[in-house]
Design a protein around this motif. Structure first.
Motif, PDB file in Angstrom:
ATOM      1  N   ASN A  68      15.996  41.597 -41.711  1.00  0.00           N
ATOM      2  CA  ASN A  68      17.136  41.096 -40.932  1.00  0.00           C
ATOM      3  C   ASN A  68      16.998  41.305 -39.430  1.00  0.00           C
ATOM      4  O   ASN A  68      17.915  40.998 -38.669  1.00  0.00           O
ATOM      5  N   GLY A  69      15.862  41.851 -38.984  1.00  0.00           N
ATOM      6  CA  GLY A  69      15.642  42.028 -37.551  1.00  0.00           C
ATOM      7  C   GLY A  69      16.466  43.137 -36.921  1.00  0.00           C
ATOM      8  O   GLY A  69      16.489  43.270 -35.690  1.00  0.00           O
ATOM      9  N   ALA A  70      17.109  43.977 -37.732  1.00  0.00           N
ATOM     10  CA  ALA A  70      17.945  45.046 -37.175  1.00  0.00           C
ATOM     11  C   ALA A  70      17.129  46.098 -36.435  1.00  0.00           C
ATOM     12  O   ALA A  70      17.683  46.900 -35.676  1.00  0.00           O
ATOM     13  N   TRP A  71      15.821  46.066 -36.616  1.00  0.00           N
ATOM     14  CA  TRP A  71      14.953  47.037 -35.953  1.00  0.00           C
ATOM     15  C   TRP A  71      14.728  46.727 -34.477  1.00  0.00           C
ATOM     16  O   TRP A  71      14.276  47.604 -33.718  1.00  0.00           O
ATOM     17  N   VAL A  72      15.002  45.507 -34.053  1.00  0.00           N
ATOM     18  CA  VAL A  72      14.676  45.099 -32.674  1.00  0.00           C
ATOM     19  C   VAL A  72      15.291  46.029 -31.637  1.00  0.00           C
ATOM     20  O   VAL A  72      14.584  46.567 -30.758  1.00  0.00           O
ATOM     21  N   PRO A  73      16.614  46.277 -31.642  1.00  0.00           N
ATOM     22  CA  PRO A  73      17.162  47.174 -30.619  1.00  0.00           C
ATOM     23  C   PRO A  73      16.678  48.609 -30.755  1.00  0.00           C
ATOM     24  O   PRO A  73      16.607  49.343 -29.752  1.00  0.00           O
ATOM     25  N   LEU A  74      16.339  49.037 -31.957  1.00  0.00           N
ATOM     26  CA  LEU A  74      15.854  50.409 -32.143  1.00  0.00           C
ATOM     27  C   LEU A  74      14.529  50.623 -31.425  1.00  0.00           C
ATOM     28  O   LEU A  74      14.315  51.650 -30.774  1.00  0.00           O
ATOM     29  N   LEU A  75      13.623  49.641 -31.548  1.00  0.00           N
ATOM     30  CA  LEU A  75      12.329  49.764 -30.873  1.00  0.00           C
ATOM     31  C   LEU A  75      12.446  49.524 -29.383  1.00  0.00           C
ATOM     32  O   LEU A  75      11.773  50.192 -28.579  1.00  0.00           O
ATOM     33  N   ALA A  76      13.296  48.565 -29.006  1.00  0.00           N
ATOM     34  CA  ALA A  76      13.485  48.304 -27.576  1.00  0.00           C
ATOM     35  C   ALA A  76      13.999  49.546 -26.869  1.00  0.00           C
ATOM     36  O   ALA A  76      13.609  49.841 -25.727  1.00  0.00           O
ATOM     37  N   ALA A  77      14.862  50.315 -27.553  1.00  0.00           N
ATOM     38  CA  ALA A  77      15.406  51.535 -26.953  1.00  0.00           C
ATOM     39  C   ALA A  77      14.343  52.605 -26.770  1.00  0.00           C
ATOM     40  O   ALA A  77      14.504  53.508 -25.932  1.00  0.00           O
ATOM     41  N   ARG A  78      13.248  52.496 -27.522  1.00  0.00           N
ATOM     42  CA  ARG A  78      12.144  53.454 -27.372  1.00  0.00           C
ATOM     43  C   ARG A  78      11.057  52.934 -26.437  1.00  0.00           C
ATOM     44  O   ARG A  78       9.958  53.479 -26.389  1.00  0.00           O
ATOM     45  N   GLY A  79      11.346  51.857 -25.719  1.00  0.00           N
ATOM     46  CA  GLY A  79      10.419  51.344 -24.721  1.00  0.00           C
ATOM     47  C   GLY A  79       9.401  50.355 -25.226  1.00  0.00           C
ATOM     48  O   GLY A  79       8.475  49.981 -24.495  1.00  0.00           O
ATOM     49  N   ALA A  80       9.549  49.883 -26.462  1.00  0.00           N
ATOM     50  CA  ALA A  80       8.609  48.901 -27.003  1.00  0.00           C
ATOM     51  C   ALA A  80       9.001  47.499 -26.540  1.00  0.00           C
ATOM     52  O   ALA A  80      10.173  47.128 -26.598  1.00  0.00           O
ATOM     53  N   ALA A  81       8.025  46.732 -26.087  1.00  0.00           N
ATOM     54  CA  ALA A  81       8.280  45.357 -25.644  1.00  0.00           C
ATOM     55  C   ALA A  81       8.371  44.451 -26.867  1.00  0.00           C
ATOM     56  O   ALA A  81       7.432  44.382 -27.665  1.00  0.00           O
ATOM     57  N   VAL A  82       9.514  43.774 -27.015  1.00  0.00           N
ATOM     58  CA  VAL A  82       9.761  42.930 -28.178  1.00  0.00           C
ATOM     59  C   VAL A  82      10.193  41.540 -27.716  1.00  0.00           C
ATOM     60  O   VAL A  82      11.163  41.408 -26.962  1.00  0.00           O
ATOM     61  N   ALA A  83       9.466  40.515 -28.152  1.00  0.00           N
ATOM     62  CA  ALA A  83       9.874  39.137 -27.873  1.00  0.00           C
ATOM     63  C   ALA A  83      10.991  38.756 -28.834  1.00  0.00           C
ATOM     64  O   ALA A  83      10.989  39.178 -29.990  1.00  0.00           O
ATOM     65  N   PRO A  84      11.964  37.970 -28.390  1.00  0.00           N
ATOM     66  CA  PRO A  84      13.074  37.586 -29.270  1.00  0.00           C
ATOM     67  C   PRO A  84      12.572  36.916 -30.548  1.00  0.00           C
ATOM     68  O   PRO A  84      11.616  36.141 -30.520  1.00  0.00           O
ATOM     69  N   LEU A  85      13.212  37.219 -31.653  1.00  0.00           N
ATOM     70  CA  LEU A  85      12.855  36.590 -32.923  1.00  0.00           C
ATOM     71  C   LEU A  85      13.375  35.162 -32.949  1.00  0.00           C
ATOM     72  O   LEU A  85      14.523  34.895 -32.594  1.00  0.00           O
ATOM     73  N   LEU A  86      12.527  34.239 -33.375  1.00  0.00           N
ATOM     74  CA  LEU A  86      12.870  32.818 -33.428  1.00  0.00           C
ATOM     75  C   LEU A  86      12.465  32.250 -34.786  1.00  0.00           C
ATOM     76  O   LEU A  86      11.509  32.728 -35.405  1.00  0.00           O
ATOM     77  N   PRO A  87      13.160  31.217 -35.264  1.00  0.00           N
ATOM     78  CA  PRO A  87      12.765  30.612 -36.538  1.00  0.00           C
ATOM     79  C   PRO A  87      11.407  29.937 -36.443  1.00  0.00           C
ATOM     80  O   PRO A  87      11.077  29.310 -35.429  1.00  0.00           O
ATOM     81  N   SER A  88      10.612  30.072 -37.481  1.00  0.00           N
ATOM     82  CA  SER A  88       9.302  29.428 -37.573  1.00  0.00           C
ATOM     83  C   SER A  88       9.168  28.852 -38.976  1.00  0.00           C
ATOM     84  O   SER A  88       9.773  29.362 -39.918  1.00  0.00           O
TER      85      SER A  88
END
Length: 426
Positions: free
Chosen positions: A187-207
């Motif tokens: 569900n992509g709920a991990w995105v803000p968790l990693l971003a808060a630890r300084g990891a660069a994350v590109a927005p998730l998009l449908p493919s």
């Protein structure tokens, strides 16, 4: 008064996510004798893997290495590096080691001989739980990862039916998937968790996704033809950036637009064009095996008292949904003009204005940037934390390329953890 925090479970390696990437990392580690604890939010392992096998489990593809790597587009070089360790031949050998023979289909895709995912997954889990050598993997189901403990980034926190569980590993593999099919766990709920630890994350998009057509279909068209396929057609795309795509195949009309293999193959170009300009157009060739000159000659052929619909069916075998799309999108003037009708049969413009929601997509683009990772797939900003699978920033068409990259990245992350543990052992 706050209740005391539970005592963390201390483990050598925690893997979060029980999809193909997480399971492959678990195999590499357990085969090396490392005690692995795998946590997953769902009640059972490999739910999306099993869904992928409903139409025949497409494990990988048999095409040459150069063409294969090219399927990953802008991330070709990053995935190519992973394939050096675990390529399509390695996938077939791995399946055979689990007692599952594979075969190459007429399209070059590789499948288990029985075309099923469940037997392979059962054999894989049996191996992980009771390996010939090393330590078996312990599975912890219904454990939803919520991040790191505030004030102690070495401790992982999970929500479970029994309450909060804390785990303190020496190393972590995150294999949390992208953002599609949330009901199966990603569900992509991990995105803000990693971003808060300084990891660069590109927005998730449908493919590998469907699209809505501009203005929607008419009630007549959608009620009569939604769910029906366009067979033996071709589509061509030229974006505002000059990127081009052209291929034969088939796709399906939906209530609001289009989906299916041929559309999925062009979906990254179409999606990015919509993001840039607000819309994207592909040209549909209803008769790709017939020249434009031949089509025009047949449309112009005298039809006597026959209706145009009967004429198109008789001379060009255009009927059903192929005829319907012409009447849906052409003006009365264009329908009556043989030159315009013939041109539309060979290149009917279909304009799209939106992707379908990300949760409907087969896969997702975006995720943790490779630039934020070491070659071993460890986060530069969080030592000891590795990432694998669809949560990395890559995308590929269907055809075995999705599972292959998940397997290969899980394999690399597992090896990376082994190297990390060796470097940091007492």
């Amino acid at each position: 008064m706050n209740s005391p925090l539970p005592t963390p479970l201390t483990v050598p390696v925690a893997i979060i996510g029980g999809g193909p990437a997480g399971l492959m990392a678990a195999q590499v580690l357990s085969d090396a004798g490392v005690a692995v604890h795998l946590f997953d939010a769902m009640p059972s392992i490999g739910r999306k893997f099993l869904l992928a096998g409903k139409g025949g489990l497409n494990l990988t593809h048999s095409e040459g290495a150069d063409a294969f790597a090219g399927r990953y587009g802008a991330r070709r070089h990053a995935i190519e590096a992973l394939l050096q360790d675990f390529d399509p031949a390695a996938v077939r050998a791995w399946a055979l080691s689990l007692g599952v023979e594979t075969f190459i289909g007429t399209s070059g895709r590789v499948f288990p001989k029985d075309m099923k995912a469940a037997p392979l997954l059962r054999a894989w889990l049996q191996r992980l739980r009771r390996p010939v050598e090393g330590t078996g993997v312990q599975f912890h189901m219904r454990h939803r990862w919520t991040g790191w403990q505030e004030g102690d980034a070495s401790i992982l926190c999970f929500d479970t039916p029994q309450g909060v569980v804390q785990v303190q590993p020496q190393a972590v593999v995150l294999a949390l998937g992208g953002g599609s099919w949330a009901r199966l766990g990603s569900n992509g709920a991990w995105v803000p968790l990693l971003a808060a630890r300084g990891a660069a994350v590109a927005p998730l998009l449908p493919s590998n996704c469907g699209f809505d057509v501009r203005g929607g279909w008419s009630v007549h068209f959608s009620s009569k033809f939604a769910g029906q396929p366009f067979k033996s057609v071709a589509i061509a795309v030229t974006t505002s950036q000059g990127a081009q795509f052209e291929r034969k195949g088939e796709f399906v009309a939906t209530d609001t637009g289009v989906e299916g293999s041929l559309v999925y193959a062009a979906s990254s170009l179409l999606r990015d064009e919509i993001i840039r300009t607000g819309s994207a157009t592909f040209h549909l060739d209803l008769l790709p095996d017939m020249s434009a000159e031949k089509v025009l000659a047949e449309v112009r052929h005298p039809r006597g008292s026959r209706s145009l619909s009967s004429h198109l069916k008789s001379r060009l075998h255009i009927d059903g949904i192929k005829a319907a799309i012409l009447y849906e999108l052409l003006s009365k003037e264009a329908i009556a003009d043989p030159a315009q009708m013939a041109a539309a049969i060979k290149a009917l413009p279909i304009t799209l204005t939106a992707t379908r929601p990300i949760d409907e997509a087969i896969s997702t683009a975006g995720g943790v940037l490779f630039e934020a990772l070491t070659p071993a797939l460890m986060l530069e900003s969080v030592p000891g934390v590795f990432c694998a699978g669809e949560m990395l920033d890559w995308e590929a068409p269907t055809g075995g390329y999705l599972l292959q990259a998940c397997f290969a990245s899980g394999h690399r992350a597992g090896r990376g953890v082994l190297e990390y543990l060796a470097r940091n052992s007492d």
